[in-house]
Scaffold this motif. Structure first.
Motif, mmCIF file in Angstrom:
data_model
loop_
_atom_site.group_PDB
_atom_site.id
_atom_site.type_symbol
_atom_site.label_atom_id
_atom_site.label_comp_id
_atom_site.label_asym_id
_atom_site.label_seq_id
_atom_site.Cartn_x
_atom_site.Cartn_y
_atom_site.Cartn_z
ATOM 1 N N TRP A 91 43.301 66.079 -21.299
ATOM 2 C CA TRP A 91 41.959 65.488 -21.233
ATOM 3 C C TRP A 91 41.222 65.524 -22.558
ATOM 4 N N CYS A 151 48.962 59.209 -21.528
ATOM 5 C CA CYS A 151 48.064 58.932 -22.644
ATOM 6 C C CYS A 151 47.774 57.436 -22.755
ATOM 7 N N ASN A 167 45.532 62.040 -21.655
ATOM 8 C CA ASN A 167 45.498 62.302 -20.222
ATOM 9 C C ASN A 167 46.865 62.841 -19.785
ATOM 10 N N GLY A 218 45.539 68.946 -13.765
ATOM 11 C CA GLY A 218 44.683 67.903 -13.214
ATOM 12 C C GLY A 218 43.201 68.106 -13.433
ATOM 13 N N ASP A 219 42.809 69.282 -13.902
ATOM 14 C CA ASP A 219 41.388 69.559 -14.114
ATOM 15 C C ASP A 219 41.196 70.135 -15.504
ATOM 16 N N TRP A 277 41.594 61.739 -12.313
ATOM 17 C CA TRP A 277 41.072 61.989 -13.656
ATOM 18 C C TRP A 277 39.559 62.152 -13.584
ATOM 19 N N GLU A 304 36.716 59.365 -17.584
ATOM 20 C CA GLU A 304 37.954 58.715 -18.001
ATOM 21 C C GLU A 304 38.121 57.372 -17.299
ATOM 22 N N THR A 305 37.605 57.239 -16.082
ATOM 23 C CA THR A 305 37.606 55.919 -15.430
ATOM 24 C C THR A 305 36.817 54.932 -16.268
ATOM 25 N N LYS A 319 39.048 53.913 -19.066
ATOM 26 C CA LYS A 319 40.156 53.086 -18.578
ATOM 27 C C LYS A 319 39.692 51.649 -18.348
#
Length: 559
Positions: free
Chosen positions: A66, A103, A146, A159-160, A267, A271-272, A275
């Motif tokens: 992250w 990534c 990522n 994941g966190d 995520w 990060e969305t 994206k």
């Protein structure tokens, strides 16, 4: 005739993988690479551009889970490349088979303008269609490290951001200037499409053997030591085979560029946001190169994120929307769940979603676009109609684990008798690559044969995988009217729905809920989540009731 089919097919795979595709980029020269690690959360673009960079090199490890690493790549186009097409090949260390779940990067110019995203299937940046020679190259890459958290879909400390380790996850694989060889790339597309189509045809079909022999002649024409110099000769040997028209009864596919992006999943929410910006940048850049490309994007929230966080990208999106090529669909604020929430919550999805699209673009969206929701309440057709929408599309029901749904195009009738024209794409994916295998499956799988002949295929890598690619559009162009394949036309969803309803006005009727026989535990085992959602909806109604009352009874109260 001697049956050497397997030998030719194996030879095709080897020549494509070992000779042709590697020759798409030639004369590679390394770019100078520098890097800067952003501390903590992502930083504004201006801060990334002005950061103190240090030297770096291909092969270096980068990126804790992250994290964000900025790369600056610089170089100069050689004078000897004058007149040639030049691209930067920028591989962050991708796993090629997992677009969207690793990534990603967004490339910027020195002035901060977003160029396009970098993804496992899309790691190039066009610098010049015909270089003058001597041009200076300076690009900045905002690279997101990522972690891979989707294989398998089980809990992981990665994941966190609060539990992930701080070790680098990736290694820079390639940072080069290179000459793009268009004739080699076209040959790769010819061989790929012909081979993919051939493998899907029955062995007793003469067309399969026509393709096999044409491919054999093309491979004979390729000099492995000089692929660019012999690509045109090899393509000539495929011309007749790749221009044979489709059969009169061929299935018709409406191909719609798409990139399904979960607004919240594996995520952080920020990060969305990134994206969505990377994908939108990719799609407007692809439209600049391909005037007939059409891309459909749902979820008003995601448009709003681009507007707020990347206004220069949003300006490009607005222009493409006005051209009718970047198509807002869905009419909802997000691609909503329709099982757990109450009717008023779904009504608000339409109210605010359609309001956004109308105010921002002057568009009244027609399609309700929910490819990935986990089943659909029988109350939805009434809400669809009341919202002013006309069509409904989903993909998810094809994932049912026990009872296959009996239709792909039908009228869906809700509780009150309202009907909405509905389509389930028989390709069985909302992330198609327009491969021969997928299109053959769509044609074979289509359950309305004899009464209808059309289906929709959403194509593009989702969840941050970068959307559609130039390779997908090359496949679509070759499959527009090709013997042995469905006819493929890139067009807007509304064009598909209009044609499908005209062709099949008396489609069968399905009454009641569309139940998904999968993901059952997301509802039945999560009583506290359901209870909390219902309590929140009740509290929102209560708050709105008294806020509205106060605004009416007391003129000084701001609702």
């Amino acid at each position: 005739m001697h049956d050497d089919r397997r030998t030719v097919e194996d030879r095709l795979r080897r020549v494509l993988d070992e000779r042709v595709r590697p020759a798409v980029h030639t004369r590679a020269l390394p770019l100078t690479v520098e890097r800067w690690e952003a501390p903590g959360e992502p930083v504004p673009v201006a801060e990334g551009l002005s950061a103190p960079y240090r030297p770096a090199a291909v092969g270096e490890a980068w990126g804790p889970a992250w994290g964000t690493t900025w790369f600056r790549v610089t170089g100069q186009v050689p004078q000897a490349w004058a007149g040639r097409t030049v691209e930067a090949v920028l591989d962050l260390g991708f796993e090629r088979d997992m677009p969207g779940f690793q990534c990603e990067g967004l490339v910027h110019r020195a002035d901060g303008t977003a160029v396009k995203g970098l993804h496992p299937r899309n790691s190039w940046v066009r610098l010049a269609d015909a270089a003058a020679g001597g041009e200076e190259v300076e690009l900045y890459i905002e690279a997101a490290s990522n972690p891979i958290v989707n294989t398998p879909q089980t809990p992981t400390y990665q994941g966190d951001v609060h539990t992930a380790h701080s070790e680098p996850l990736y290694r820079l694989a390639r940072m080069d200037l290179a000459v793009f060889e268009p004739q080699v790339w076209e040959l790769a597309m010819d061989l790929e499409v012909a081979g993919s189509l051939m493998r899907e045809l029955p062995l007793e079909d003469a067309r399969r053997w026509e393709l096999l022999r044409a491919l054999e002649r093309a491979l004979d024409a390729v000099d492995p030591a000089d692929v660019p110099g012999t690509a045109d000769r090899a393509r000539e040997r495929l011309t007749a085979t790749l221009t044979a028209p489709a059969r009169a009864s061929a299935h018709r596919v409406s191909a719609v560029g798409h990139a399904h992006i979960d607004s919240a999943w594996l995520w952080p929410l920020r990060e969305t946001v990134r994206k969505v910006a990377r994908t939108a940048s990719n799609m407007v850049a692809l439209m600049d190169d391909h005037p007939k490309f059409v891309f459909a994007m749902s979820q008003a929230q995601q448009f709003a994120w681009i507007k707020e966080h990347r206004p220069e990208v949003y300006a490009k999106v607005v222009r493409k929307v006005a051209e009718g090529r970047f198509v807002p669909v869905g009419g909802m604020w997000v691609e909503s769940d329709t099982n757990m929430v109450g009717g008023e919550a779904m009504a608000r999805q339409f109210l605010y979603g359609k309001k956004f699209f109308l105010e921002e673009f002057g568009i009244e969206t027609e399609e309700v676009w929910l490819p990935d929701s986990f089943g659909y309440t029988a109350a939805l057709p009434q809400l669809v109609k009341l919202s002013g929408s006309t069509w409904f599309l989903t993909q998810k029901i094809s994932w049912s684990s026990t009872n296959p749904f009996p239709h792909h195009t039908f009228w869906w009738e809700g509780i009150d008798g309202t009907r909405v024209f509905t389509h389930f794409p028989p390709v069985d994916t909302y992330n198609s690559t327009l491969s021969g295998e997928e299109l053959a499956h769509a044609a074979r799988n289509f359950r309305e044969k004899g009464a209808a002949s059309r289906s929709l295929v959403p194509f593009g890598h989702g969840d941050g995988g970068g959307g559609a690619t130039r390779e997908m559009l090359a496949r679509a162009a070759r499959l527009r009217d090709l013997d042995g394949s469905p006819r493929v036309t890139v067009e807007r969803p509304a064009e598909f729905f209009e044609k499908a309803r005209q062709e099949y006005p008396d489609a069968p009727v399905w009454q009641g809920e569309l139940y998904l026989e999968l993901h059952r535990g997301t509802y039945t085992s999560q009583a506290k989540t359901k209870q909390g959602n219902r309590r929140s909806e009740s509290l929102l109604r209560e708050a709105e009731l008294w806020a509205a009352t106060a605004a009416v009874r007391n003129g000084g109260y701001a609702y």
